[in-house]
Every structure is written in structure tokens, then in C-alpha cells.
Design a protein around this motif. Structure first.
Motif, PDB file in Angstrom:
ATOM      1  N   HIS A   3       0.827  -1.201   0.000  1.00 46.78           N
ATOM      2  CA  HIS A   3       0.000   0.000   0.000  1.00 46.78           C
ATOM      3  C   HIS A   3       0.861   1.251   0.000  1.00 46.78           C
ATOM      4  O   HIS A   3       0.382   2.345  -0.192  1.00 46.78           O
ATOM      5  CB  HIS A   3      -0.889   0.010   1.231  1.00 46.78           C
ATOM      6  CG  HIS A   3      -0.086   0.057   2.508  1.00 46.78           C
ATOM      7  ND1 HIS A   3       0.388  -1.084   3.104  1.00 46.78           N
ATOM      8  CD2 HIS A   3       0.347   1.086   3.244  1.00 46.78           C
ATOM      9  CE1 HIS A   3       1.083  -0.736   4.173  1.00 46.78           C
ATOM     10  NE2 HIS A   3       1.084   0.560   4.293  1.00 46.78           N
ATOM     11  N   ASP A   4       2.181   1.077   0.245  1.00 51.60           N
ATOM     12  CA  ASP A   4       3.017   2.251   0.452  1.00 51.60           C
ATOM     13  C   ASP A   4       3.621   2.705  -0.876  1.00 51.60           C
ATOM     14  O   ASP A   4       4.813   2.641  -1.092  1.00 51.60           O
ATOM     15  CB  ASP A   4       4.107   1.941   1.473  1.00 51.60           C
ATOM     16  CG  ASP A   4       4.654   3.223   2.080  1.00 51.60           C
ATOM     17  OD1 ASP A   4       4.127   4.296   1.741  1.00 51.60           O
ATOM     18  OD2 ASP A   4       5.607   3.134   2.870  1.00 51.60           O
ATOM     19  N   TYR A   5       2.739   3.088  -1.788  1.00 49.28           N
ATOM     20  CA  TYR A   5       3.187   3.502  -3.113  1.00 49.28           C
ATOM     21  C   TYR A   5       2.888   4.984  -3.297  1.00 49.28           C
ATOM     22  O   TYR A   5       2.109   5.578  -2.561  1.00 49.28           O
ATOM     23  CB  TYR A   5       2.456   2.703  -4.190  1.00 49.28           C
ATOM     24  CG  TYR A   5       0.953   2.727  -4.041  1.00 49.28           C
ATOM     25  CD1 TYR A   5       0.197   3.776  -4.548  1.00 49.28           C
ATOM     26  CD2 TYR A   5       0.288   1.701  -3.376  1.00 49.28           C
ATOM     27  CE1 TYR A   5      -1.169   3.804  -4.400  1.00 49.28           C
ATOM     28  CE2 TYR A   5      -1.091   1.725  -3.217  1.00 49.28           C
ATOM     29  CZ  TYR A   5      -1.806   2.777  -3.736  1.00 49.28           C
ATOM     30  OH  TYR A   5      -3.174   2.816  -3.596  1.00 49.28           O
ATOM     31  N   GLY A 214      -7.509   3.750  -5.486  1.00 48.61           N
ATOM     32  CA  GLY A 214      -7.149   2.803  -4.431  1.00 48.61           C
ATOM     33  C   GLY A 214      -7.926   1.503  -4.510  1.00 48.61           C
ATOM     34  O   GLY A 214      -7.361   0.410  -4.438  1.00 48.61           O
ATOM     35  N   ILE A 215      -9.245   1.622  -4.688  1.00 46.29           N
ATOM     36  CA  ILE A 215     -10.043   0.385  -4.709  1.00 46.29           C
ATOM     37  C   ILE A 215      -9.940  -0.281  -6.075  1.00 46.29           C
ATOM     38  O   ILE A 215      -9.923  -1.512  -6.173  1.00 46.29           O
ATOM     39  CB  ILE A 215     -11.514   0.616  -4.292  1.00 46.29           C
ATOM     40  CG1 ILE A 215     -12.282  -0.710  -4.265  1.00 46.29           C
ATOM     41  CG2 ILE A 215     -12.221   1.628  -5.174  1.00 46.29           C
ATOM     42  CD1 ILE A 215     -11.683  -1.768  -3.380  1.00 46.29           C
TER      43      ILE A 215
ATOM     44  N   LEU B 397     -11.620   1.543   4.816  1.00 48.02           N
ATOM     45  CA  LEU B 397     -10.750   0.421   5.178  1.00 48.02           C
ATOM     46  C   LEU B 397     -11.225  -0.881   4.543  1.00 48.02           C
ATOM     47  O   LEU B 397     -10.444  -1.821   4.416  1.00 48.02           O
ATOM     48  CB  LEU B 397     -10.694   0.256   6.702  1.00 48.02           C
ATOM     49  CG  LEU B 397      -9.846   1.282   7.464  1.00 48.02           C
ATOM     50  CD1 LEU B 397     -10.047   1.123   8.968  1.00 48.02           C
ATOM     51  CD2 LEU B 397      -8.369   1.145   7.118  1.00 48.02           C
ATOM     52  N   ASN B 478     -11.074   1.829  -0.410  1.00 55.18           N
ATOM     53  CA  ASN B 478     -10.162   2.780  -1.068  1.00 55.18           C
ATOM     54  C   ASN B 478      -9.251   3.402  -0.011  1.00 55.18           C
ATOM     55  O   ASN B 478      -9.371   4.570   0.334  1.00 55.18           O
ATOM     56  CB  ASN B 478     -10.984   3.852  -1.798  1.00 55.18           C
ATOM     57  CG  ASN B 478     -10.144   4.683  -2.743  1.00 55.18           C
ATOM     58  OD1 ASN B 478      -8.909   4.605  -2.737  1.00 55.18           O
ATOM     59  ND2 ASN B 478     -10.796   5.492  -3.556  1.00 55.18           N
ATOM     60  N   ARG B 479      -8.324   2.598   0.493  1.00 54.15           N
ATOM     61  CA  ARG B 479      -7.467   3.052   1.593  1.00 54.15           C
ATOM     62  C   ARG B 479      -6.466   4.105   1.141  1.00 54.15           C
ATOM     63  O   ARG B 479      -5.866   4.774   1.961  1.00 54.15           O
ATOM     64  CB  ARG B 479      -6.729   1.860   2.194  1.00 54.15           C
ATOM     65  CG  ARG B 479      -7.678   0.790   2.697  1.00 54.15           C
ATOM     66  CD  ARG B 479      -6.891  -0.368   3.267  1.00 54.15           C
ATOM     67  NE  ARG B 479      -7.758  -1.508   3.501  1.00 54.15           N
ATOM     68  CZ  ARG B 479      -7.320  -2.688   3.876  1.00 54.15           C
ATOM     69  NH1 ARG B 479      -6.025  -2.880   4.041  1.00 54.15           N
ATOM     70  NH2 ARG B 479      -8.162  -3.684   4.073  1.00 54.15           N
ATOM     71  N   GLU B 480      -6.297   4.215  -0.176  1.00 50.39           N
ATOM     72  CA  GLU B 480      -5.452   5.260  -0.746  1.00 50.39           C
ATOM     73  C   GLU B 480      -5.923   6.647  -0.292  1.00 50.39           C
ATOM     74  O   GLU B 480      -5.139   7.589  -0.252  1.00 50.39           O
ATOM     75  CB  GLU B 480      -5.486   5.120  -2.274  1.00 50.39           C
ATOM     76  CG  GLU B 480      -4.968   6.272  -3.097  1.00 50.39           C
ATOM     77  CD  GLU B 480      -3.478   6.525  -2.948  1.00 50.39           C
ATOM     78  OE1 GLU B 480      -2.773   5.642  -2.454  1.00 50.39           O
ATOM     79  OE2 GLU B 480      -3.044   7.632  -3.318  1.00 50.39           O
ATOM     80  N   ARG B 481      -7.198   6.774   0.045  1.00 51.67           N
ATOM     81  CA  ARG B 481      -7.732   8.073   0.434  1.00 51.67           C
ATOM     82  C   ARG B 481      -7.707   8.287   1.952  1.00 51.67           C
ATOM     83  O   ARG B 481      -8.318   9.221   2.461  1.00 51.67           O
ATOM     84  CB  ARG B 481      -9.171   8.248  -0.093  1.00 51.67           C
ATOM     85  CG  ARG B 481      -9.326   8.013  -1.589  1.00 51.67           C
ATOM     86  CD  ARG B 481      -8.393   8.798  -2.484  1.00 51.67           C
ATOM     87  NE  ARG B 481      -8.554  10.243  -2.456  1.00 51.67           N
ATOM     88  CZ  ARG B 481      -9.501  10.928  -3.102  1.00 51.67           C
ATOM     89  NH1 ARG B 481     -10.400  10.297  -3.822  1.00 51.67           N
ATOM     90  NH2 ARG B 481      -9.533  12.244  -3.049  1.00 51.67           N
ATOM     91  N   LEU B 492       0.356   0.941  10.520  1.00 58.11           N
ATOM     92  CA  LEU B 492       0.000   1.423   9.187  1.00 58.11           C
ATOM     93  C   LEU B 492      -0.009   0.276   8.192  1.00 58.11           C
ATOM     94  O   LEU B 492      -0.876   0.186   7.327  1.00 58.11           O
ATOM     95  CB  LEU B 492       0.997   2.495   8.737  1.00 58.11           C
ATOM     96  CG  LEU B 492       0.894   3.832   9.461  1.00 58.11           C
ATOM     97  CD1 LEU B 492       2.109   4.692   9.149  1.00 58.11           C
ATOM     98  CD2 LEU B 492      -0.383   4.560   9.066  1.00 58.11           C
ATOM     99  N   ASP B 493       0.953  -0.596   8.351  1.00 57.42           N
ATOM    100  CA  ASP B 493       1.071  -1.723   7.443  1.00 57.42           C
ATOM    101  C   ASP B 493      -0.152  -2.633   7.562  1.00 57.42           C
ATOM    102  O   ASP B 493      -0.716  -3.086   6.570  1.00 57.42           O
ATOM    103  CB  ASP B 493       2.346  -2.486   7.794  1.00 57.42           C
ATOM    104  CG  ASP B 493       2.677  -3.507   6.744  1.00 57.42           C
ATOM    105  OD1 ASP B 493       2.557  -3.174   5.556  1.00 57.42           O
ATOM    106  OD2 ASP B 493       3.033  -4.644   7.118  1.00 57.42           O
ATOM    107  N   GLY B 496      -2.983  -1.006   6.045  1.00 61.04           N
ATOM    108  CA  GLY B 496      -2.830  -0.755   4.605  1.00 61.04           C
ATOM    109  C   GLY B 496      -2.982   0.711   4.276  1.00 61.04           C
ATOM    110  O   GLY B 496      -3.512   1.079   3.231  1.00 61.04           O
ATOM    111  N   VAL B 497      -2.499   1.563   5.174  1.00 64.18           N
ATOM    112  CA  VAL B 497      -2.677   3.003   5.019  1.00 64.18           C
ATOM    113  C   VAL B 497      -1.310   3.670   5.082  1.00 64.18           C
ATOM    114  O   VAL B 497      -0.444   3.262   5.861  1.00 64.18           O
ATOM    115  CB  VAL B 497      -3.596   3.530   6.147  1.00 64.18           C
ATOM    116  CG1 VAL B 497      -3.596   5.042   6.184  1.00 64.18           C
ATOM    117  CG2 VAL B 497      -5.008   3.004   5.978  1.00 64.18           C
ATOM    118  N   LYS B 498      -1.118   4.698   4.254  1.00 63.59           N
ATOM    119  CA  LYS B 498       0.142   5.437   4.276  1.00 63.59           C
ATOM    120  C   LYS B 498       0.127   6.475   5.398  1.00 63.59           C
ATOM    121  O   LYS B 498      -0.949   6.926   5.797  1.00 63.59           O
ATOM    122  CB  LYS B 498       0.315   6.193   2.959  1.00 63.59           C
ATOM    123  CG  LYS B 498       0.634   5.296   1.791  1.00 63.59           C
ATOM    124  CD  LYS B 498       0.866   6.165   0.561  1.00 63.59           C
ATOM    125  CE  LYS B 498      -0.070   5.757  -0.538  1.00 63.59           C
ATOM    126  NZ  LYS B 498       0.068   6.534  -1.749  1.00 63.59           N
TER     127      LYS B 498
END
Lengths: 359, 502
Positions: A3-5, A214-215, B397, B478-481, B492-493, B496-498
Motif C-alpha cells: 500500500h506504500d506507493y 485505491g479500490i 478500510l 479505497n485506503r489510498e484516500r 500502518l502496514d 494498509g494506510v500510508k
């Protein structure tokens, strides 16, 4: 799952054309069209894709590969030789351009998978996809940026005109063209990061930022895709590959998964259609590309233009004779087709699907 | 007379100058704090739980409830509750009980996660101008769809989907049984669920006939006591839930004391009046995952294949358990975090067992994706959802929907005093005493709960708009957000979140 991209975002201009009668058009038109939109890019990436350019090798997969150095080339070619019959290896012809002082090593291979590598139900297309995934994610410094039959992508860091001159785009003739100029906001120039992005004979040029990235990424990873580029475009390409090639959806249904109709529109349809579209959204919710985009995707049999569901990025289409044009700006179309018979602005989420006439 | 060495927690005070001797406080207090002394109100402050019912109903604002200033010497290690519980246990030899979710200061992961917003490169969307979609379907989905075009040129679905629960927004009311809460409280939930286009869950207490009109907004629950379970009950709602565990008390059963079992509760639960209703710790026909599969399919057979949800407490190995549940045929996995509420649980269990819901969602969503079965079941996350922001974070999440219960009770007057197990709730929520339950007017309080759900609905739409997305499915997973603030890299790992800034 990583996820760390750092996701890559950019604004862009795009253009494309298709001759439904498969008349092969010189690359000069598309270059002219794209160069008109110079201010939609910032010189950090441009590219072209064309279909019908390799008639002499149309039955072979054309791999365009960029290498950081000759050593990487050796290990990648080792891998290819073990898995493919290689009909021809050549450097992609380029022309020195002052504005492009450095470039990776660019090679072209016409290949077909070795029969004994296709175990079980593996089809040649599946095998090629796995090769692309493997090389791009596992061989550091090697990157397959084109892998379709009778088509190819040419791209790099530079202005549209310089990239065109560098790859001698005007010397190619194809019946479908797409092109792209890029305005990356956060990445160092990397040649692989330019558009078009391709997989098999899918090619995508894309303007926008997919806020659902992300999803979408995690959904594709569930089906074995490895997202190494971290661009929205890569997501769009793999999504189309999954929906159309692997799940067997029609282009129109795939487009409705990517830019889903609103529930209120679905609810107002007749029972059968409402049920079908409801199921499409229920099943492919994670495939919905949400956020601003306009996308052109070329494939072996046609060209499709599509906007996000509330049209947050421009897309204009025009037609004259057997040619359909689509671009970010009408001026880019009029630059090469001054008096089209029809010009229109496709509605939000409604794809423009153009198919080549049967041979 | 025996006087406990555990001092009272609160001090109820009446300003005798303001007090007009109307005795409303005496009527309103379910705990017996107040009594009439002939010329003034007498106070037994040791009975006070600080539910503030008297405070709200005192017409003269004469009442003040404060934390008792008389405390043990302050000690960062031997805290107030620690010493107090030891004293109570020394006096009784019993297990101190409690209600609601754990109030201990464990790290609240939700409060260390921040949501993204759009600037320049992607436009934000105004929910007042553009459609904003929260509709959610819970249930098993096939991994791919197939369509056909009929002779009439019309599009049709080739294979129908298994039944889905349609929600207007991704929120449901978590299970609370009739017995643990009053019928009026359940009516509030049912009326609000219907109005809001969502569902409530009966909990393990059967379905009272007054709730039959709300059947299409009800999930019925089957738990280890099998209370109220019969074929009509199983078929009454839109889905059936098998309760294995509860976040507030993982691994232990339930105990509804006989005092909370008057005739109506007894009829609904199908047990004798005044007997304790014991839900055993395990279900006695489920000692392994294959047994669960049998029960899932027995229920499906009995209901003509309605969706079956399996509710588990978030425990350390939750991902593997959830995977097993999905493979056993469940359509929904309901995860209940350790902050989740309860009507009654031993404090030691509530405060020390289980894991936070945030970790559980992330672990389960990851595992189901790794195994390629995420589409096989929906995930409901519950256990401490306090706001629309918590809901949005839980969904980002990886949850499909969230369950709320404590928040719903707060709209009915609850102040999370945590004394639900006594049956004396002055707000008429967690009690069966008729003079107390009569206070909870379902129509009045349903409106408040509806308001809350609508408010959260608006807030979720604002959050989506700021994120530049216009459908809830683009937030789901959409954990990117999301970004973590002040969380270590391992946390965090797992999530799955930065970290923020990256």
C-alpha cells in the motif's frame, strides 16, 4: 499487498482517429492534431499508438521494450528466448532530436509463445499478459510498453513534436491512431510513464485523475494484475482487459461498469434492463472509475471514447467520411479535418463506440 | 447497616433554594436516588449513575450531578476503577458487570486516520448540485456478470444474483434484543429503519408481533440461546443472522436476568416468565467451522435461501475465521470490534478481550482479497462507530456498511452511563419496568433517530464530494484516500494506510 506507493497524477491532452474502412493513414495527421494542444502538456511525456502498422508481421505479438542498459536487455532476452519463438529482433528506428538528449535502449520483437509453454487452458493472450506482468514487475530496468499484434505504442519524455520526430511517427501508416501529451504534476520524467499505455492490443490514452484508484487497484490485484506504473491509465487498461477479455463483457457493458449510470437512471428503466444494470453495478462496483476522466481506448477492432459519469474532463467527437475523430479540444480535430460533417460533445458517461468494418 | 467501602462515583446535589418540591426527580429516577422526606427531597447518592434524567426533567434547574470529589489518592497505576472494583469484589466475591462499550483509553485508531480531499488536479463535487450515491447492496455477488440481448434487442441478465439487502445508505442498526432493550426502543429502531431505507436487527430476543409491519426492514438473529426461533421468525425478515460472538464480550454468552423477563418478553422469547434467559458461550451445535456450514445451510433451506449473516467478535485471528465463514457459505460477515456495546458483560471481559474494529476490517478485507473471495460476502463493521466520519473511515478500510447501536440509543436519551444490565434505565431504553418504558414514545424518538441518520447521510455525501467521488462503492476499500497520523509503521502496514505526508 503493498500500500506504500506513490501514485502518479497528471493532466493531459489527447486525440485519436479511426478509419472505419481500414484505410491506413500516415502518422503526420495525428502528430499535427496533438501538437496543436502543446499547452495541455508540459513536455514531460508524449506518445502515440497505431493499429495496422505491421502488416508483414500481423500474426506475431509486437513487443516494444525499453531497457535502462544493455545488461538488462540480456536477461530479458534470455527470458523471451526461453518462452517465445522470436521471428525478428530490431532496434526501434529513431532519429536524433536535440530536445531529447537521453533515451533508454528501445527494442522491438515480433514473437509468438512457444507451444509447450501453453499448458492447460492457457491461451496465447493470457501467456503474453503474464509475460508483461512478470517482466515489468520482476526485471528491474526492463519495461514492455507495447505487446499487441499489428499495432504499437511509441512514447517517451518530451514534447509531442519532439517525440514524433524521435520515433519517426510520420513514417508509420495505421487505420487507428491515438496520441497523448502529458502534464505530470509530481513525477520525474520516466519514459514508461508516458501514454499510450497498452496491454495486448488494448491501448489507452487518458486525461484525468481517477479518485477511486485505491479500490480499483486492489480489485485488479484480486485478479492477479500487478500495478507497477501507479498511474490511472494503467488501471483503466487492466480494467478493460479484465472486463472484456476475461469476463466476456461487451464493450458497451464494460463502459457502463467503468462509468456506471446513476441509480435514478437505472431505476427508471424497464424491469429487465434495470435488473441487468443493477447487477452490473452490484458486481462491478469496485471497477467504477470515479473522478474526472476522458479516455480513448483503441483495440484490434475499433476505437472507443468515454467520459466519466459527470463529464469533468473534455471530450469532443467529429466525423467525416469513414473517419471518426475524438480529442480533448475541437481545435485539435479541426487542425486535421477543417470541415467535419458532424461535431458533437459526447454526454457524460455515454461512450462513443466506433468499430472497424469487417474485412 | 452494611456500608460499602467503594465510595459513590457521583454526587447528586439539589439546590434547596431553587427546589420547588415538585418531586419530579423522585418520579423520574429509575435508580431510587431520590425520596420524599416530608419537607424536602432526600438523596441517596450512592445509587446515582449520572444518567441525567433528573437533571433534564427538573423544571427549576435545581439539580446538579457531579463526579464525586471524594476520591482515593490519585495514582496513575492504581486507578479509581481498579481500587473500586477490588473493594466491590472483596465485599461480594462476584464479577463486576457493566454495560455499553469499553471506556478505557486504548488508542482510538479512527482518531488517528484522516480522510483525503481534492485540490486542483481532481475537482471536488458539490453534493447539493450533483447526484451523490450511497445505495449499498449487502449479500453474495458472483465474481462476474453475464448478459444477453433478447430477440427484442433488450438487455437481460443471464444469471440472477443471490438475494441482496438494499440499503439507502451504508448504515444498519446493530442487533439489540427485545429484553435487553424495551419494546418501545425496538419500535424506534424499526420505524427509523423503515423511514431511512435501512434495516434493524432483532438481536437474540425474537420478533414481537408489533414489529411485524416492519418486516422488510428487519434482520432476525439466531444465537446460542435460540430464543424466539421458529420457522415464522426465520422467514419474517430480509435476512437471518447467526450470532457467534459480540465485540464487547467475545467468547462468552449472554445472561438476561429474570427481572427483565415479564410476560411480553417471555412470549416473544418463548420462555417462562421471570426465568433467567441464558445464552451459552458457544452455540451447542457449532463446535467447528463445518458445523457452522450446516447451520448456515439449514437456515437457508428453511428460508428459501435468504441471505445469512454471521456475526463474530473481532478477535486476534479474525481474518482466518472470517475466511472460513465466507467459505462456509455466509453472505455477510458481521464484525464487531472490542469497543462495541453490550447490555451486560463482565467488566474484565469487556475491557480486555478482542481487538479494535479498524484492525479487524483491514485484516478481513485483505484476507478475502488475497483469497479471491471478497465478492462472496459483504462486510458489516460495528463496534464503536460514533460518527459519519468513523463510518467513512470504516468503509474506506474495506467495510460494505457499518452497524450503529450506541449512537442510536443516544438519540433516545442514553448518556452511556453503562448500567444497562440493572434494568433500571430511567430513559426507558434498557429496562422492562412499565413505568419507565412508557416514557420512551416511539414516534417522538424515531424522529430523532431519523434525524441522526439523515444528518450522517448528508455528512457522508459531503465527504464523498470532497473526495471527488459520487458513489459509495468508490470509497469502499479505497485506503489510498486515508492517511495515518501518529501511527507506527507496523500499524500502518496492517491497516494498509500510508502515513500523512506521503
Amino acid at each position: 499487498m503493498n500500500h506504500d506507493y506513490q501514485k502518479d497524477i497528471s493532466g493531459c491532452g489527447l486525440t485519436g482517429l479511426i478509419s472505419k474502412k481500414r484505410r491506413r493513414v500516415s502518422g503526420s495527421s495525428i502528430v499535427k492534431s496533438l501538437c496543436l494542444m502543446n499547452d495541455r502538456g508540459n513536455g514531460l511525456g508524449a506518445g502515440y499508438a497505431a493499429y495496422g502498422i505491421y502488416p508483414d508481421f500481423k500474426d506475431f505479438y509486437a513487443f516494444h521494450i525499453m531497457y535502462d542498459d544493455a545488461g538488462v536487455r540480456f536477461s530479458a532476452e534470455e527470458y523471451l528466448k526461453n518462452n517465445y519463438h522470436i521471428e525478428k529482433i530490431e532496434e526501434i528506428p529513431t532519429c536524433p532530436v536535440k530536445a531529447i538528449p537521453i533515451s533508454p535502449l528501445l527494442m522491438r520483437y515480433f514473437v509468438s509463445p512457444l507451444k509447450d509453454r501453453l499448458v492447460g487452458d492457457t491461451r496465447p493472450d493470457d501467456f503474453v499478459v503474464s509475460t508483461v506482468m512478470k517482466v515489468n514487475s520482476e526485471i528491474e530496468g526492463a519495461y514492455i510498453f507495447s505487446s499487441g499484434k499489428n499495432m504499437g505504442a511509441f512514447k517517451g519524455v518530451g514534447n509531442p513534436c519532439d517525440i514524433a520526430e524521435f520515433f519517426k511517427i510520420e513514417e508509420y501508416e495505421g487505420w487507428t491512431w491515438t496520441a497523448h501529451t502529458r502534464f505530470p504534476t509530481n513525477t520525474p520524467g520516466w519514459w514508461g510513464g508516458a501514454h499510450p499505455f497498452t496491454l495486448l492490443d488494448w491501448s489507452i490514452v487518458h486525461n484525468g485523475e481517477i479518485s477511486s484508484y485505491g479500490i480499483n487497484k486492489r480489485y485488479l490485484e484480486m485478479y492477479g494484475y500487478k500495478l507497477t506504473l501507479l498511474t490511472d491509465t494503467e488501471v483503466a487498461a487492466y480494467m478493460l482487459d479484465l472486463l472484456i477479455r476475461r469476463h466476456g463483457l461487451s464493450i458497451s457493458m464494460a463502459c457502463q461498469a467503468l462509468a456506471a449510470p446513476f441509480w435514478k437512471n437505472i431505476d427508471s428503466k424497464e424491469t429487465d434492463e434495470a435488473e441487468a444494470l443493477t447487477a452490473l453495478r452490484q458486481i462491478y462496483g469496485s471497477a467504477l472509475l470515479n473522478g474526472p476522466f476522458s479516455i480513448l481506448f483503441g483495440h484490434a477492432n475499433g476505437l472507443v471514447g468515454i467520459n466519466d459519469r459527470i463529464k469533468l474532463r473534455p471530450l469532443v467527437a467529429a466525423a467525416k467520411d469513414d473517419v471518426v475523430y475524438m480529442a480533448s479540444e475541437e481545435s485539435a480535430i479541426r487542425a486535421i479535418c477543417p470541415s467535419p460533417e458532424k461535431v458533437w460533445s459526447p454526454r457524460a458517461g455515454e461512450p462513443v463506440v466506433v468499430e472497424l468494418e469487417k474485412k | 447497616m452494611f456500608r460499602s467501602l467503594a465510595p459513590p462515583e457521583y454526587l447528586a446535589k439539589i439546590d434547596t433554594i431553587k427546589c420547588i418540591r415538585c418531586k419530579r426527580c423522585i418520579q423520574n429516577c429509575g435508580w431510587g436516588v431520590y425520596s420524599w422526606g416530608g419537607d424536602k427531597v432526600l438523596i441517596n447518592t450512592s445509587k446515582c449513575v449520572k444518567c441525567l434524567r433528573c437533571f433534564h426533567y427538573c423544571p427549576e434547574e435545581a439539580i446538579e450531578i457531579v463526579d464525586s470529589p471524594t476520591r482515593f489518592k490519585s495514582n496513575a497505576y492504581w486507578g479509581w476503577n481498579v481500587i473500586r472494583n477490588i473493594k466491590r469484589q472483596a465485599e461480594t466475591g462476584g464479577i463486576p458487570l457493566t454495560g455499553m462499550g469499553s471506556d478505557l483509553p486504548y488508542t482510538i485508531l479512527f482518531d488517528n486516520l484522516l480522510i483525503d480531499a481534492c485540490q486542483v488536479t481532481n475537482p471536488s463535487i458539490d453534493p447539493l448540485r450533483e447526484p451523490m450515491e450511497l445505495r449499498t447492496y449487502l449479500g453474495k455477488k458472483p465474481s462476474k456478470a453475464s448478459f444477453e440481448t433478447g430477440l427484442d434487442g433488450k438487455l437481460r441478465l443471464k444469471e440472477k444474483l443471490p438475494p441482496q439487502i438494499k440499503l439507502k445508505l451504508p448504515i444498519i442498526f446493530s442487533p439489540m434484543s427485545y429484553g435487553s432493550i424495551s419494546l418501545n426502543a425496538q419500535k424506534v429502531l424499526a420505524m427509523a429503519a423503515k423511514e431511512c431505507g435501512i434495516v434493524m436487527n432483532t438481536g437474540e430476543g425474537g420478533l414481537h408481533e408489533d414489529l411485524f409491519p416492519y418486516k422488510s426492514n428487519v434482520i432476525v438473529q439466531v444465537a446460542s440461546g435460540r430464543f424466539g426461533v421458529n420457522p415464522d421468525y426465520l422467514n419474517a425478515g430480509v435476512a437471518v443472522e447467526i450470532k457467534i460472538g459480540q465485540g464487547a464480550k467475545p467468547g462468552i454468552g449472554g445472561h438476561l436476568p429474570g427481572e427483565k423477563i415479564p410476560l411480553e418478553v417471555a412470549r416473544t422469547r418463548m420462555i417462562p416468565v421471570g426465568t433467567d434467559a441464558i445464552s451459552p458461550a458457544p452455540q451447542h451445535d457449532i463446535y467447528s467451522i463445518e458445523d457452522l456450514r450446516q447451520l448456515i445451510y439449514a437456515i437457508k433451506e428453511a428460508t428459501n435461501y435468504k441471505p445469512v449473516s454471521v456475526k463474530i467478535a473481532a478477535v486476534h485471528n479474525v481474518a482466518a475465521i472470517a475466511s472460513g465463514i465466507v467459505r462456509a457459505g455466509a453472505d455477510i460477515v458481521y464484525l464487531d470490534g472490542f469497543r462495541g456495546g453490550t447490555g451486560a458483560a463482565p467488566s474484565v471481559i469487556r475491557d480486555h478481550l478482542g481487538i479494535p474494529i479498524e484492525h479487524a476490517i483491514a485484516a478481513v478485507d485483505d484476507r478475502l482479497r488475497q483469497e479471491g473471495i471478497r465478492n462472496e460476502a459483504s462486510i458489516i463493521a460495528a463496534g464503536g462507530i460514533r460518527s459519519s466520519a468513523d463510518a467513512a473511515k470504516a468503509i474506506a478500510l474495506g467495510a460494505d456498511a457499518v452497524g450503529i447501536a450506541t449512537a442510536a440509543l443516544i438519540t433516545m436519551g442514553c448518556t452511556t452511563c453503562g448500567k444497562c444490565y440493572t434494568g433500571n434505565c430511567s430513559w426507558g431504553i434498557t429496562t422492562q419496568r412499565p413505568e419507565l418504558t412508557a416514557r420512551l414514545d416511539p414516534e417522538v424518538y424515531a424522529e430523532r433517530l431519523i434525524n441522526l441518520v439523515h444528518a450522517w447521510e448528508h455528512e457522508l455525501k459531503e465527504i464523498l464530494g470532497a473526495l471527488g467521488i459520487n458513489a459509495i462503492e468508490s470509497l469502499r476499500g479505497n485506503r489510498e484516500r486515508l492517511r495515518g497520523v501518529g501511527l507506527d509503521s507496523q500499524t500502518l502496514d496492517i491497516l494498509g494506510v500510508k502515513p500523512a505526508g506521503r
